[in-house]
Motif scaffolding. Structure first.
Motif, PDB file in Angstrom:
ATOM      1  N   ILE A  10       0.835  -1.209   0.000  1.00 54.24           N
ATOM      2  CA  ILE A  10       0.000   0.000   0.000  1.00 54.24           C
ATOM      3  C   ILE A  10       0.869   1.259   0.000  1.00 54.24           C
ATOM      4  O   ILE A  10       0.515   2.268  -0.624  1.00 54.24           O
ATOM      5  CB  ILE A  10      -0.945  -0.010   1.203  1.00 54.24           C
ATOM      6  N   SER A  11       1.985   1.209   0.708  1.00 57.86           N
ATOM      7  CA  SER A  11       2.867   2.385   0.772  1.00 57.86           C
ATOM      8  C   SER A  11       3.306   2.820  -0.616  1.00 57.86           C
ATOM      9  O   SER A  11       3.325   4.019  -0.931  1.00 57.86           O
ATOM     10  CB  SER A  11       4.093   2.075   1.634  1.00 57.86           C
ATOM     11  N   PHE A  12       3.648   1.851  -1.458  1.00 54.61           N
ATOM     12  CA  PHE A  12       4.121   2.196  -2.802  1.00 54.61           C
ATOM     13  C   PHE A  12       2.978   2.681  -3.692  1.00 54.61           C
ATOM     14  O   PHE A  12       3.207   3.478  -4.607  1.00 54.61           O
ATOM     15  CB  PHE A  12       4.830   0.990  -3.425  1.00 54.61           C
ATOM     16  N   LEU A  65       3.588   6.281  -5.456  1.00 60.19           N
ATOM     17  CA  LEU A  65       3.503   6.327  -6.919  1.00 60.19           C
ATOM     18  C   LEU A  65       2.341   7.215  -7.370  1.00 60.19           C
ATOM     19  O   LEU A  65       2.449   7.927  -8.378  1.00 60.19           O
ATOM     20  CB  LEU A  65       3.341   4.918  -7.487  1.00 60.19           C
ATOM     21  N   PHE A  66       1.246   7.189  -6.636  1.00 63.13           N
ATOM     22  CA  PHE A  66       0.124   8.081  -6.942  1.00 63.13           C
ATOM     23  C   PHE A  66       0.562   9.538  -6.781  1.00 63.13           C
ATOM     24  O   PHE A  66       0.198  10.412  -7.591  1.00 63.13           O
ATOM     25  CB  PHE A  66      -1.046   7.760  -6.011  1.00 63.13           C
ATOM     26  N   ILE A  79      -1.464  -4.557  -9.940  1.00 63.69           N
ATOM     27  CA  ILE A  79      -2.185  -3.796 -10.952  1.00 63.69           C
ATOM     28  C   ILE A  79      -2.283  -2.322 -10.571  1.00 63.69           C
ATOM     29  O   ILE A  79      -2.222  -1.432 -11.423  1.00 63.69           O
ATOM     30  CB  ILE A  79      -3.596  -4.412 -11.155  1.00 63.69           C
ATOM     31  N   GLU A  80      -2.384  -2.037  -9.239  1.00 67.29           N
ATOM     32  CA  GLU A  80      -2.475  -0.642  -8.796  1.00 67.29           C
ATOM     33  C   GLU A  80      -1.190   0.125  -9.087  1.00 67.29           C
ATOM     34  O   GLU A  80      -1.229   1.297  -9.482  1.00 67.29           O
ATOM     35  CB  GLU A  80      -2.799  -0.578  -7.301  1.00 67.29           C
ATOM     36  N   HIS A  81      -0.045  -0.530  -8.896  1.00 64.37           N
ATOM     37  CA  HIS A  81       1.232   0.138  -9.158  1.00 64.37           C
ATOM     38  C   HIS A  81       1.405   0.410 -10.653  1.00 64.37           C
ATOM     39  O   HIS A  81       1.870   1.486 -11.043  1.00 64.37           O
ATOM     40  CB  HIS A  81       2.385  -0.716  -8.634  1.00 64.37           C
ATOM     41  N   TYR A  82       1.023  -0.559 -11.478  1.00 64.65           N
ATOM     42  CA  TYR A  82       1.102  -0.335 -12.922  1.00 64.65           C
ATOM     43  C   TYR A  82       0.152   0.776 -13.354  1.00 64.65           C
ATOM     44  O   TYR A  82       0.483   1.578 -14.235  1.00 64.65           O
ATOM     45  CB  TYR A  82       0.784  -1.633 -13.670  1.00 64.65           C
ATOM     46  N   ASN A  83      -1.016   0.845 -12.748  1.00 61.73           N
ATOM     47  CA  ASN A  83      -1.948   1.921 -13.066  1.00 61.73           C
ATOM     48  C   ASN A  83      -1.346   3.287 -12.767  1.00 61.73           C
ATOM     49  O   ASN A  83      -1.479   4.233 -13.547  1.00 61.73           O
ATOM     50  CB  ASN A  83      -3.247   1.745 -12.272  1.00 61.73           C
ATOM     51  N   CYS A  84      -0.682   3.393 -11.599  1.00 58.82           N
ATOM     52  CA  CYS A  84      -0.045   4.671 -11.234  1.00 58.82           C
ATOM     53  C   CYS A  84       1.063   5.030 -12.224  1.00 58.82           C
ATOM     54  O   CYS A  84       1.194   6.194 -12.627  1.00 58.82           O
ATOM     55  CB  CYS A  84       0.516   4.586  -9.813  1.00 58.82           C
ATOM     56  N   TRP A 118      -5.271  -0.088 -19.955  1.00 56.21           N
ATOM     57  CA  TRP A 118      -5.472   0.515 -21.263  1.00 56.21           C
ATOM     58  C   TRP A 118      -6.411   1.719 -21.173  1.00 56.21           C
ATOM     59  O   TRP A 118      -6.275   2.674 -21.948  1.00 56.21           O
ATOM     60  CB  TRP A 118      -6.030  -0.521 -22.232  1.00 56.21           C
ATOM     61  N   ALA A 119      -7.343   1.663 -20.215  1.00 56.33           N
ATOM     62  CA  ALA A 119      -8.247   2.806 -20.047  1.00 56.33           C
ATOM     63  C   ALA A 119      -7.493   4.040 -19.598  1.00 56.33           C
ATOM     64  O   ALA A 119      -7.845   5.174 -19.969  1.00 56.33           O
ATOM     65  CB  ALA A 119      -9.337   2.451 -19.037  1.00 56.33           C
ATOM     66  N   ALA A 120      -6.432   3.859 -18.784  1.00 63.84           N
ATOM     67  CA  ALA A 120      -5.636   5.003 -18.349  1.00 63.84           C
ATOM     68  C   ALA A 120      -4.937   5.669 -19.533  1.00 63.84           C
ATOM     69  O   ALA A 120      -4.892   6.903 -19.635  1.00 63.84           O
ATOM     70  CB  ALA A 120      -4.609   4.551 -17.310  1.00 63.84           C
TER      71      ALA A 120
END
Length: 620
Positions: free
Chosen positions: A445-447, A451-452, A480-485, A515-517
């Motif tokens: 969660i920290s990362f 990254l956000f 997936i959250e880190h890749y999204n950021c 891909w939506a990002a």
């Protein structure tokens, strides 16, 4: 044949004292013992061993001191046992121990247990050390060694526990089931489940208590699969039966593994074995159903409970909170009948307030926390930081964070993510670096938070460094959250091709959110070739996602490919893809109102469960 020798009869005074003790008339027995003469010491000791009230025990101690009977070994040991059992009387127990004419192994074991009961485990271990060194010519008993193992469990000191284990083996208590069971429990508390298993395997014939200690050690250290395996071995062993504590640990393991079917089977065993009245088992069953998302079953267990404690309430509240039914959490909390609020319940309540963005109610609960011992609890403080951060009150959140006495990973993550999500990216990054400097190891969660923050402040190079350090320095696999950021970070600075390449190389290349990002960035940045590829990929992954068609149609029109634009429009109609209406939540009189532009209407008011607003508010 000679008749068996007769035992000497008890003196008349002592016999009368014993009769009064058997009739549970302690005051009369104490008066008679104090008035007796020759058998005074034995009679007074007999009264002390029946656990009299503190005031009566003080009177007996005073009578013995005035009569000069404290030198009697039997009476002195009885006085020591009396003070050892009384909570908050450790100084009196130590004085009684020092006044003993001869300190035997029972006295040493009693004072060791007194240190442990008074919350001084280090002193308990020092007492064992003196016994091992041969103080007063005594050697540690099985009772003393098991108490020492419990002291190590309280301290979570694996090294000291290993020393106690060695002493147990050297002193010949390696076959004592009680001592080895205490050892298994100690290793479980010391985060050494492997050592707990090895200690268990040293037993020749482990009983149900030993199996329960081992299973609890596995559950305490998140070895849930191992706990299930040993539970099956326990059931298969003849003459060994699981009890309420065993089923309580098993329900915890099944809940954390989300094994709903096996949980139902275990619940059936609880019912057939007649353990339904056990509050520990029922609370664990309720928690198991809650963690499996079966809130209907959890509520049935709760409603059938004859006795409910704070754990039962907290398990039900936590289940509703985890399921997103925050209004039920707030309404149930008002029904709780508790003399003292439980910190975990308040933490759950605050998380529900955060889920509803009910900052005003959260402030009321904060005031309640302050009235309760100053809100010095890491659970409540972490929940408060999370609440204020999610409601946009960043300065409130940071004030609570600064004043927190103990900061765990949840506290740090809530503040880092709070800064990042409220436009304070640089403060989030600074706080992340401060956490690392304080030797707090960042987690998954920290990362996400840092990254956000990099994404919304345009810090491309720092974002790359943090993303790479996850796996290289901390061994955390990127999710997936880190890749999204990272995709969002690269897209914001028009590095669309690098973002596309990052997605193609990731294990989540078929996840539409990535891909939506990029698709959202293509709408504002002029790179028609990337936009075309991304839109087609999105149409492949999410055929009903309308923005893919709209963007691709606009791209074709921009570069003059009119026939392709018409074809995209025709494809959209043939697949019956419709634009999703925009929607938002707004606050109206301390309630949440859902506003939608569909059909130019707004839906009805969704009132918070804590608020007594019955009217239906609609806007036109």
């Amino acid at each position: 044949m000679m008749p068996p020798p007769r035992l000497p009869a008890a003196p008349p005074d002592l016999a009368a004292v014993l009769r009064l003790l058997d009739s549970h008339d302690l005051p009369a027995a104490a008066r008679l013992a104090a008035a007796s003469s020759s058998s005074s010491a034995v009679a007074l000791a007999a009264v002390l061993l029946r656990r009299p009230p503190p005031r009566l025990g003080y009177c007996i101690h005073a009578r013995a001191a005035r009569s000069g009977l404290l030198s009697d070994r039997y009476l002195a040991n009885a006085l020591l046992a009396f003070y050892v059992r009384l909570p908050g009387h450790l100084p009196h127990a130590l004085r009684a121990f020092d006044d003993l004419p001869r300190r035997d192994v029972v006295a040493h074991s009693s004072i060791l247990a007194a240190f442990l009961r008074a919350g001084h485990p280090r002193h308990a271990l020092l007492s064992l050390k003196s016994m091992v060194a041969g103080a007063d010519g005594v050697a540690p008993s099985a009772h003393a060694l098991s108490a020492a193992a419990k002291a190590c469990a309280v301290l979570r000191d694996r090294r000291a526990g290993a020393c106690v284990h060695g002493t147990i083996v050297v002193r010949g208590y390696g076959d004592d089931g009680v001592v080895l069971s205490a050892l298994v429990d100690m290793y479980g508390h010391a985060a050494a489940p492997g050592d707990a298993r090895r200690a268990f395997e040293e037993m020749h014939a482990p009983d149900g208590i030993c199996y329960t200690s081992l299973i609890s050690a596995f559950v305490r250290n998140d070895w849930f699969e191992e706990a299930l395996r040993w539970f099956r071995a326990m059931v298969a062993t003849n003459g060994v039966w699981p009890d309420g504590c065993t089923f309580g640990s098993m329900m915890t393991a099944l809940g954390n593994l989300k094994r709903a079917r096996q949980g139902r089977e275990a619940h059936t065993q609880v019912v057939t074995r007649g353990l339904c009245g056990n509050v520990v088992v029922e609370s664990s069953t309720l928690d198991m159903y809650s963690k499996c998302g079966l809130m209907v079953d959890a509520r049935k267990v709760f409603d059938r409970m004859k006795l409910r404690n704070a754990i039962s309430w907290c398990a039900l509240l936590g289940g509703y909170c985890q399921s997103g039914e925050h209004e039920k959490v707030l309404s149930l909390f008002r029904q709780m009948d508790m003399e003292d609020d439980d910190w975990y319940c308040l933490g759950t309540l605050l998380r529900s307030c955060a889920g509803l963005s009910a900052v005003k109610l959260g402030k009321e609960i904060h005031c309640r926390c302050v009235r309760m011992r100053g809100c010095r609890d890491v659970i409540a403080e972490s929940a408060l930081v999370d609440l204020y951060a999610k409601c946009g009150a960043v300065e409130y959140a940071y004030r609570v964070f600064e004043r927190s006495t103990v900061r765990n990973m949840i506290t740090w993550n809530a503040m880092i993510c709070g800064f990042a999500q409220n436009g304070h990216g640089e403060r989030a990054i600074d706080l992340f670096n401060e956490m690392v400097r304080e030797r707090v190891r960042p987690d998954y969660i920290s990362f996400i938070g840092v990254l956000f923050a990099c994404s919304h402040t345009g810090m491309v190079e720092q974002g790359r460094n943090y993303f790479n350090s996850m796996s290289k320095e901390y061994g955390i696999a990127s999710g997936i959250e880190h890749y999204n950021c990272m995709v969002d970070l690269l897209s914001r600075v028009e590095l669309l091709e690098e973002a596309e390449d990052l997605v193609n190389k990731s294990p989540f290349r078929d996840d539409s959110s990535l891909w939506a990002a990029i698709l959202g960035a293509c709408a504002t940045h002029s790179n028609p070739y990337v936009a075309e590829r991304v839109a087609k990929k999105m149409m492949e992954l999410e055929p009903q996602y309308h923005l893919s068609y709209v963007l691709l149609e606009n791209v074709y029109r921009t570069i003059g490919r009119w026939e392709d634009a018409v074809e995209v429009r025709r494809l959209m109609k043939s697949r019956k893809v419709k634009k999703e209406p925009g929607a938002s939540w707004i606050d109206v009189n301390r309630s949440k109102q859902y506003m939608s532009n569909a059909n130019e209407e707004a839906s009805q008011l969704a009132a918070s469960g804590m608020m007594s607003i019955d009217e239906e508010v609609q806007s036109t």
